[in-house]
Motif scaffolding. Sequence first.
Motif, PDB file in Angstrom:
ATOM      1  N   LYS A  10     -27.804 -87.950   1.735  1.00  0.00           N
ATOM      2  CA  LYS A  10     -27.414 -89.133   0.964  1.00  0.00           C
ATOM      3  C   LYS A  10     -26.897 -88.714  -0.412  1.00  0.00           C
ATOM      4  CE  LYS A  10     -29.234 -93.681  -0.215  1.00  0.00           C
ATOM      5  NZ  LYS A  10     -30.409 -94.558  -0.118  1.00  0.00           N
ATOM      6  N   ILE A  11     -25.837 -89.388  -0.876  1.00  0.00           N
ATOM      7  CA  ILE A  11     -25.325 -89.098  -2.216  1.00  0.00           C
ATOM      8  C   ILE A  11     -26.408 -89.448  -3.237  1.00  0.00           C
ATOM      9  CG2 ILE A  11     -22.908 -89.405  -1.594  1.00  0.00           C
ATOM     10  CD1 ILE A  11     -24.139 -92.066  -3.673  1.00  0.00           C
ATOM     11  N   ARG A  12     -26.301 -88.867  -4.446  1.00  0.00           N
ATOM     12  CA  ARG A  12     -27.339 -89.072  -5.465  1.00  0.00           C
ATOM     13  C   ARG A  12     -26.739 -89.656  -6.735  1.00  0.00           C
ATOM     14  NH1 ARG A  12     -29.399 -83.680  -6.805  1.00  0.00           N
ATOM     15  NH2 ARG A  12     -27.264 -83.045  -6.509  1.00  0.00           N
ATOM     16  N   GLY A  13     -27.534 -90.425  -7.463  1.00  0.00           N
ATOM     17  CA  GLY A  13     -27.167 -90.897  -8.797  1.00  0.00           C
ATOM     18  C   GLY A  13     -25.962 -91.810  -8.860  1.00  0.00           C
ATOM     19  N   LEU A  14     -25.816 -92.718  -7.925  1.00  0.00           N
ATOM     20  CA  LEU A  14     -24.674 -93.636  -7.926  1.00  0.00           C
ATOM     21  C   LEU A  14     -24.756 -94.600  -9.104  1.00  0.00           C
ATOM     22  CD1 LEU A  14     -22.168 -94.900  -6.608  1.00  0.00           C
ATOM     23  CD2 LEU A  14     -23.716 -96.229  -5.160  1.00  0.00           C
ATOM     24  N   THR A  15     -23.666 -94.664  -9.884  1.00  0.00           N
ATOM     25  CA  THR A  15     -23.565 -95.625 -10.981  1.00  0.00           C
ATOM     26  C   THR A  15     -22.241 -96.370 -10.855  1.00  0.00           C
ATOM     27  OG1 THR A  15     -22.547 -94.039 -12.501  1.00  0.00           O
ATOM     28  CG2 THR A  15     -24.948 -94.244 -12.576  1.00  0.00           C
ATOM     29  N   VAL A  16     -22.222 -97.614 -11.325  1.00  0.00           N
ATOM     30  CA  VAL A  16     -21.014 -98.444 -11.272  1.00  0.00           C
ATOM     31  C   VAL A  16     -20.848 -99.133 -12.620  1.00  0.00           C
ATOM     32  CG1 VAL A  16     -19.896-100.414 -10.186  1.00  0.00           C
ATOM     33  CG2 VAL A  16     -21.278 -98.875  -8.799  1.00  0.00           C
ATOM     34  N   LYS A  17     -19.632 -99.089 -13.145  1.00  0.00           N
ATOM     35  CA  LYS A  17     -19.281 -99.825 -14.361  1.00  0.00           C
ATOM     36  C   LYS A  17     -18.127-100.740 -14.003  1.00  0.00           C
ATOM     37  CE  LYS A  17     -20.801 -96.191 -17.400  1.00  0.00           C
ATOM     38  NZ  LYS A  17     -20.427 -95.114 -18.286  1.00  0.00           N
ATOM     39  N   ARG A  18     -18.357-102.059 -14.141  1.00  0.00           N
ATOM     40  CA  ARG A  18     -17.336-103.048 -13.800  1.00  0.00           C
ATOM     41  C   ARG A  18     -16.654-103.564 -15.052  1.00  0.00           C
ATOM     42  NH1 ARG A  18     -19.328-107.311  -9.363  1.00  0.00           N
ATOM     43  NH2 ARG A  18     -17.142-107.875  -9.533  1.00  0.00           N
ATOM     44  N   SER A  19     -15.362-103.849 -14.914  1.00  0.00           N
ATOM     45  CA  SER A  19     -14.578-104.447 -15.976  1.00  0.00           C
ATOM     46  C   SER A  19     -13.492-105.288 -15.318  1.00  0.00           C
ATOM     47  CB  SER A  19     -13.948-103.360 -16.838  1.00  0.00           C
ATOM     48  OG  SER A  19     -13.091-103.930 -17.788  1.00  0.00           O
ATOM     49  N   ALA A  20     -13.620-106.593 -15.423  1.00  0.00           N
ATOM     50  CA  ALA A  20     -12.696-107.530 -14.769  1.00  0.00           C
ATOM     51  C   ALA A  20     -12.649-107.233 -13.272  1.00  0.00           C
ATOM     52  CB  ALA A  20     -11.337-107.475 -15.428  1.00  0.00           C
TER      53      ALA A  20
END
Length: 89
Positions: A10-20
Amino acid sequence: VVATPVKPGKIRGLTVKRSAAKARLEWREPKRTGLRIRYLVRAGQGQPWQPTKKTTVVLRKVPSGPVRFQVRARNEAGRGPIGSILKRK
């Protein structure tokens, strides 16, 4: 010596930053990768998977509201488990 291919972890440390309507996803490769590791990324259930070689991706035309972002690694032996994160905005 013969090596038996194994599916990636499994991939590690998933982060998401949304903008519009855009989202920037970042993650670290799994501890177990195998050869020729690649990734599949999507924004929301039922959406098509997008292939990438990188561990950072910018998705465009992300639907508004809560979206579950998903990433999974793949290699010559198959696909690893899905890593996901739910972002409300």
